[in-house]
Design an enzyme around this catalytic site. Structure first.
Site, PDB file in Angstrom:
ATOM      1  N   SER A 128       0.837  -1.208   0.000  1.00  0.00           N
ATOM      2  CA  SER A 128       0.000   0.000   0.000  1.00  0.00           C
ATOM      3  C   SER A 128       0.868   1.252   0.000  1.00  0.00           C
ATOM      4  O   SER A 128       1.975   1.261   0.552  1.00  0.00           O
ATOM      5  CB  SER A 128      -0.860  -0.033   1.266  1.00  0.00           C
ATOM      6  OG  SER A 128      -1.432   1.214   1.516  1.00  0.00           O
ATOM      7  N   TYR A 153      -2.293  -1.221  10.929  1.00  0.00           N
ATOM      8  CA  TYR A 153      -2.510  -1.823   9.602  1.00  0.00           C
ATOM      9  C   TYR A 153      -1.367  -1.436   8.656  1.00  0.00           C
ATOM     10  O   TYR A 153      -0.761  -2.282   7.998  1.00  0.00           O
ATOM     11  CB  TYR A 153      -3.858  -1.370   9.010  1.00  0.00           C
ATOM     12  CG  TYR A 153      -3.928  -1.587   7.531  1.00  0.00           C
ATOM     13  CD1 TYR A 153      -4.107  -2.861   7.004  1.00  0.00           C
ATOM     14  CD2 TYR A 153      -3.749  -0.525   6.633  1.00  0.00           C
ATOM     15  CE1 TYR A 153      -4.123  -3.071   5.633  1.00  0.00           C
ATOM     16  CE2 TYR A 153      -3.762  -0.723   5.285  1.00  0.00           C
ATOM     17  CZ  TYR A 153      -3.947  -2.000   4.771  1.00  0.00           C
ATOM     18  OH  TYR A 153      -3.934  -2.197   3.414  1.00  0.00           O
ATOM     19  N   LYS A 157       1.869  -3.694   6.624  1.00  0.00           N
ATOM     20  CA  LYS A 157       2.276  -3.687   5.205  1.00  0.00           C
ATOM     21  C   LYS A 157       3.784  -3.439   5.102  1.00  0.00           C
ATOM     22  O   LYS A 157       4.498  -4.106   4.356  1.00  0.00           O
ATOM     23  CB  LYS A 157       1.495  -2.629   4.421  1.00  0.00           C
ATOM     24  CG  LYS A 157       0.033  -2.989   4.213  1.00  0.00           C
ATOM     25  CD  LYS A 157      -0.119  -4.192   3.284  1.00  0.00           C
ATOM     26  CE  LYS A 157      -1.500  -4.763   3.272  1.00  0.00           C
ATOM     27  NZ  LYS A 157      -1.612  -6.061   2.611  1.00  0.00           N
TER      28      LYS A 157
END
Ligand code: UFG
Length: 342
Positions: A128, A153, A157
């Site tokens: 991302s 979150y 990544k």
């Protein structure tokens, strides 16, 4: 012609399902594993309705290594893996950090272990633009510094990219991380699309739910940013354009066009749009009016981020084809379909 078996983890999810459709349409044999925690088994039949081919599906809990290894050792002919499976809500990750770390890290570690043990050579990882944080310069290139994550979150990544890189250094595995900007829209069949239980957190589903009357008003999170109209800037990309890039990445790995064993690509349209501009574009694309109000900034939001797509365009040989208007119209058609079947 069968170009080979590609494992898609999280293949019943939003981006995963669109990628499975593209794989089938381009002659591959996708096999899906998913724990169905945020998706439905019905997606497999919908993929079959779109493509005329039903992909193989197995419910696998990737946090359990025995399950992952059992699956991979029975499928050693897999040529490459596209790894989407992850939990993915920023707000939720702030409330439940350990759940996010456990789920996203453990599933990736188990996959890497299983791939190396079973001789599966190539991995495409779903990353991302969140890894760039609040970037210093725009548009963002792949060489922009990686910033401290704004959420657990986002951190998963970043950490998964690092774990993959280290594993590649120590093995014969090759990999590509694809850093997505903001995927939106749905397949033109309106049989697959974005789905979230409860109140949507992403902008486009919130807009479409407001348009259909499920939400009374859209909150615009901040109009005092240093952008052209004060609202945040993002790079929106149609999920089918995004899906197609995964096939390019798989092909790059399988044909060893990649000079490096590990590489990263930005996947965006290259254009930045403000929240106000998205609302105006949605209203124009659908001839509807959105009821909105300005609300306080949302904690953790980046002011502006959009991609420099030069590397993906030139090295991956990929570029977006779907206009913003089409993206928004497809999201609206999908919302209507969701409500017909609700
Ligand atoms: N927004 C609103 N109102 C809403 C929802 C969103 O104004 O009801 C605004 C946000 O403030 C942001 C923009 O719309 O400026 C886009 O927000 P999204 O939640 O749709 O997307 P984000 O850019 O926050 O999220 C994306 C990815 C995530 C990733 C995150 C981190 O979708 O997966 O970037 O950078 F984690």
């Amino acid at each position: 012609m069968n170009k080979g078996k590609i494992l898609v983890t999280g293949g019943t999810g939003y981006i995963g399902s669109h990628t499975v459709v593209e794989l089938i349409e381009q002659g591959y044999e996708p096999v899906i594993i998913d724990n169905l925690s945020n998706s439905s088994i019905e997606v497999v039949d919908r993929i079959a309705a779109i493509t005329g081919k039903k992909p193989a599906f197995e419910q696998v809990e990737m946090c359990n290594y025995a399950e992952v290894n059992r699956f991979l050792s029975a499928n050693k002919d897999i040529k490459a893996v596209i790894h989407f499976a992850a939990v993915l809500f920023v707000d939720d990750s702030v409330k439940r950090p350990l759940f996010y770390y456990e789920n996203n890290l453990l599933s990736t570690i188990n996959l890497l272990k299983g791939m190396t043990e079973n001789g599966i050579p190539a991995l495409v990882f779903s990353s991302s633009c969140t890894v760039y944080g609040n970037p210093d310069t725009l548009p963002v290139t792949e060489n922009a510094p990686i910033k401290p994550a704004m959420s657990p979150y986002g951190n998963t990544k970043k950490m998964c990219e690092e774990i993959i890189q280290d594993t590649i250094k120590a093995s014969t595995l090759k990999g590509i991380a694809l850093r997505y900007f903001n995927p939106i829209g749905a397949h033109k069949s309106a049989l697959i699309g974005e789905f979230q239980h409860g109140v949507p957190t992403h902008l486009i589903p919130y807009i479409t739910e407001t348009a259909i009357g499920k939400r009374s008003v859209l909150n615009i999170f901040g109009d005092d940013y240093a952008t052209r109209d004060g609202s945040c800037v993002r790079d929106y990309i149609h999920v089918v354009d995004l899906a197609k890039a995964h096939i390019k990445a798989v092909e790059r790995l399988l044909t060893s066009t990649n000079e490096k064993n590990y590489d990263v690509f930005n996947l965006g349209s290259g254009n930045g749009q403000t929240v106000f501009e998205i609302i105006t574009a949605f209203e124009k694309a659908t001839a509807l009016k959105i009821n909105y109000k300005v609300a306080p900034r949302r904690p953790g939001d980046v002011e502006a981020v959009y991609a420099d797509t030069t590397k993906a365009n030139t090295e991956l040989g990929w570029k977006t084809e779907i206009s913003l208007e089409e993206m928004l119209r497809s999201a609206w058609v999908w919302e209507q379909r969701l409500n017909e079947t609700a």
